[in-house]
Design a protein around this motif. Sequence first.
Motif, PDB file in Angstrom:
ATOM      1  N   LYS A  96     -19.833  40.533 -21.386  1.00  0.00           N
ATOM      2  CA  LYS A  96     -19.873  39.364 -22.284  1.00  0.00           C
ATOM      3  C   LYS A  96     -18.672  38.454 -22.055  1.00  0.00           C
ATOM      4  CE  LYS A  96     -23.251  40.887 -25.432  1.00  0.00           C
ATOM      5  NZ  LYS A  96     -23.679  41.352 -26.755  1.00  0.00           N
ATOM      6  N   ASN A  97     -17.539  39.056 -21.702  1.00  0.00           N
ATOM      7  CA  ASN A  97     -16.349  38.238 -21.456  1.00  0.00           C
ATOM      8  C   ASN A  97     -16.476  37.411 -20.176  1.00  0.00           C
ATOM      9  OD1 ASN A  97     -15.233  39.265 -23.764  1.00  0.00           O
ATOM     10  ND2 ASN A  97     -13.809  40.668 -22.729  1.00  0.00           N
ATOM     11  N   TYR A 132     -22.527  45.980 -27.000  1.00  0.00           N
ATOM     12  CA  TYR A 132     -21.766  44.902 -27.642  1.00  0.00           C
ATOM     13  C   TYR A 132     -20.947  44.120 -26.610  1.00  0.00           C
ATOM     14  CZ  TYR A 132     -17.440  47.508 -26.991  1.00  0.00           C
ATOM     15  OH  TYR A 132     -16.373  48.137 -26.415  1.00  0.00           O
TER      16      TYR A 132
ATOM     17  N   HIS B 120     -12.030  39.074 -26.264  1.00  0.00           N
ATOM     18  CA  HIS B 120     -11.955  37.645 -25.930  1.00  0.00           C
ATOM     19  C   HIS B 120     -12.760  36.909 -26.988  1.00  0.00           C
ATOM     20  CE1 HIS B 120     -10.809  38.147 -21.394  1.00  0.00           C
ATOM     21  NE2 HIS B 120     -10.143  38.953 -22.160  1.00  0.00           N
ATOM     22  N   ASN B 121     -13.998  36.514 -26.590  1.00  0.00           N
ATOM     23  CA  ASN B 121     -14.836  35.832 -27.572  1.00  0.00           C
ATOM     24  C   ASN B 121     -16.048  36.678 -27.954  1.00  0.00           C
ATOM     25  OD1 ASN B 121     -16.244  35.720 -25.249  1.00  0.00           O
ATOM     26  ND2 ASN B 121     -16.726  33.538 -25.335  1.00  0.00           N
ATOM     27  N   TRP B 123     -16.478  39.527 -29.929  1.00  0.00           N
ATOM     28  CA  TRP B 123     -16.721  40.040 -31.285  1.00  0.00           C
ATOM     29  C   TRP B 123     -15.620  39.518 -32.209  1.00  0.00           C
ATOM     30  CZ3 TRP B 123     -15.101  43.205 -27.208  1.00  0.00           C
ATOM     31  CH2 TRP B 123     -13.917  43.915 -27.369  1.00  0.00           C
ATOM     32  N   TYR B 140     -22.960  40.342 -31.300  1.00  0.00           N
ATOM     33  CA  TYR B 140     -22.185  39.378 -32.063  1.00  0.00           C
ATOM     34  C   TYR B 140     -22.391  37.992 -31.469  1.00  0.00           C
ATOM     35  CZ  TYR B 140     -19.625  43.548 -33.623  1.00  0.00           C
ATOM     36  OH  TYR B 140     -19.272  44.773 -34.132  1.00  0.00           O
TER      37      TYR B 140
END
Lengths: 173, 518
Positions: A96-97, A132, B120-121, B123, B140
């Motif tokens: 996700k990063n 997540y 980072h962005n 959660w 999230y």
Amino acid sequence: MYQLLKQIVRTGIRTEAAPAADETLRVTAQRLQQAVLARLGRALVIRQVDAGSCNGCELEIHALNNPYYNLEALGIKFAASPRHADLLLVTGPVAKNMEIAVKRAYDATPAPKLVLATGDCACTGGIFGESYASHGRVSSVIPVDVAVPGCPPTPLAIMQGILTAITGARKED
Amino acid sequence: MRLADQAIEFSPLPGAIPVWRAAVDAADLPAFCRAAAEGGGRLVALWGADERDRGQGFRLHVALALREGLAWLDLALPAREPQFPDLSPVFPAAARMQRAVCDLLGLRAAGGDARPWLRHNGWPADHFPLRRDIPAHTAYPPQPEDYAFVRVEGDGVHEIPVGPIHAGIIEPGHFRFSVVGEKVLRLEERLGFVHKGIEKRFESLPLHEGHRLAGRVSGDSTVAYAWAYCMAAESACGCAVPERALWLRALWLERERIANHLGDLGALGNDAGLAFGLAQFSRLREDWLRTNGALFGHRLLMDRIVPGGAAVDLSAQAIDVLAAQCDTIEREAHVLKAIYDDHAGLQDRFLTTGRVTPQLAARLGVIGLAGRASGQAWDLRVDAPCAPYDRLDVNMASHRNGDVAARVIVRFEEIFESLRLIRRILADLPAGEIRTPLPPAAEGAAGAGWIEGWRGEVLVALEAGAPGAHGATLRRCHCHDPSWHNWPALEHAIMGNIVPDFPLINKSFNLSYSGHDL
Ligand code: SF4
């Protein structure tokens, strides 16, 4: 200098060495070179993007430039920027990063562009899956043209994947 | 300092290496760490765990390297506002680990750097994905991110931001250089881009399958991680591994060390302008990996080490092939070393570049090959040898200059030493079984595995959970990469050097992003 020259002479040309084991390599290399010439008429430019890999796939991508596979001699170069790239070679599940950076690299690549999802993680999310912190497969973030399985795929498998991508066979992911 | 002289009660964990475990309180912990540091001890790793489902709070785990072995300390923390003493004044390497524990579990160090590290962005700041009541798949929405980089003020100072995606085929991370002209005044790293939730993932795996995930924490160190994981699991299960399997593991670990050193020596030559070096070393590396593929079934040796032993054996014929390859590689590496040594242009780029003095290395706690190039003479194969290293008499490479040249020399020396070890292993390989079934682990049984990988020491600490459909589950598994300790050293190594030397300096460390970001 003398030692250096001696070593070069002694090593000889390693590309296409060991014929028995390398017959597939020889054939793949030839077809790859022809395909690059026929489709592009110039060098194929690849931008590698690690979207969250364990770095194992990168090791095998590096190997493509060793004297055995010698990708550069086939008219395939790795570029420092997506702006010059024809093909994105993406590894790893998409962390996700890394989502924004991956999308930006895709958007910055001029059309028509090809995306090669390289390795089990890039193909399916692999052992890391979705969570997540991970989007899983690359195609959940950007469109993918060809997927090369393997953990990591061998250099030969990656070459065959590039060949599939540039000869236009689209594999729906 | 000796463990026996401490007021804390330690109990030994069974297993392949000496591990001592103890519960400490909030006052004991910093005091013990200070005493350990004064006695030459080092911080190995720091992580946390959520124990609220057991009617407790949280737990902070701290592992230290002492003369007696590994000291594993547990500090119980309350469920509400869990806070622990800031250990970064004693061990600077603790700073980022503490920030990671805060991001993942919400355990805060009292004082110290309060900025996020792995978050980072992905959660919100008040959500902690490694807590046991947060499902692994929680999605999230992207959060705003505004990371406070440290600014360098002054005449003519400007910033160069690089990454997360870099120019070459390397992993992603962000580097912010503050420069005057070409000279680097300061480098600030921002890592965590490839954080993919590995620790959470472990908690959904059975204990006997975790080695595959551990072997993909940092692909270039797959043997080291798989061995460390299996050592930890075998300790938790009380499993005695057949001797032959241990020798095979060492064979693979040394082959992994050589493969990485060959690759890096080529890249270092290339970064310093000698493309010939890359062509030669990458050829040797390819030969090496092909042998792995042909004899063991995987070029990088993934999944060859399994809980209870080894997945593949070695025939008598294969032993001859491997021994012959040692001779070839040794001969070629000597020729290439002579060329590197005599190449004025190369030496000019290597010498004094990217220096980390022994004093600085000691203060920062630099470990592994980078540590050994800066006078930190510590190698688990010598200082806390597990079998078969206790029988192999490893010679440690150690230098004091701490520059790129020293890191190059250490790599060459380690190649030659590993070749010697491989020959010994091939000659003395015991006969017998290569695998034994893993006995069931009791719920709550803990184990640690500690292995000197090619980059430095890898630690895996785990705890078995309740029995599941496929045997014991994994309640918690923490993997620690040596890069945690060495990334901060890179920030110092580049200071005063010019920007164009950064790729060379960076490569001379060759740290893992994935292993660090987890
Ligand atoms: S496919 Fe395998 S080698 Fe490639 S990034 Fe995923 S785990 Fe690593």
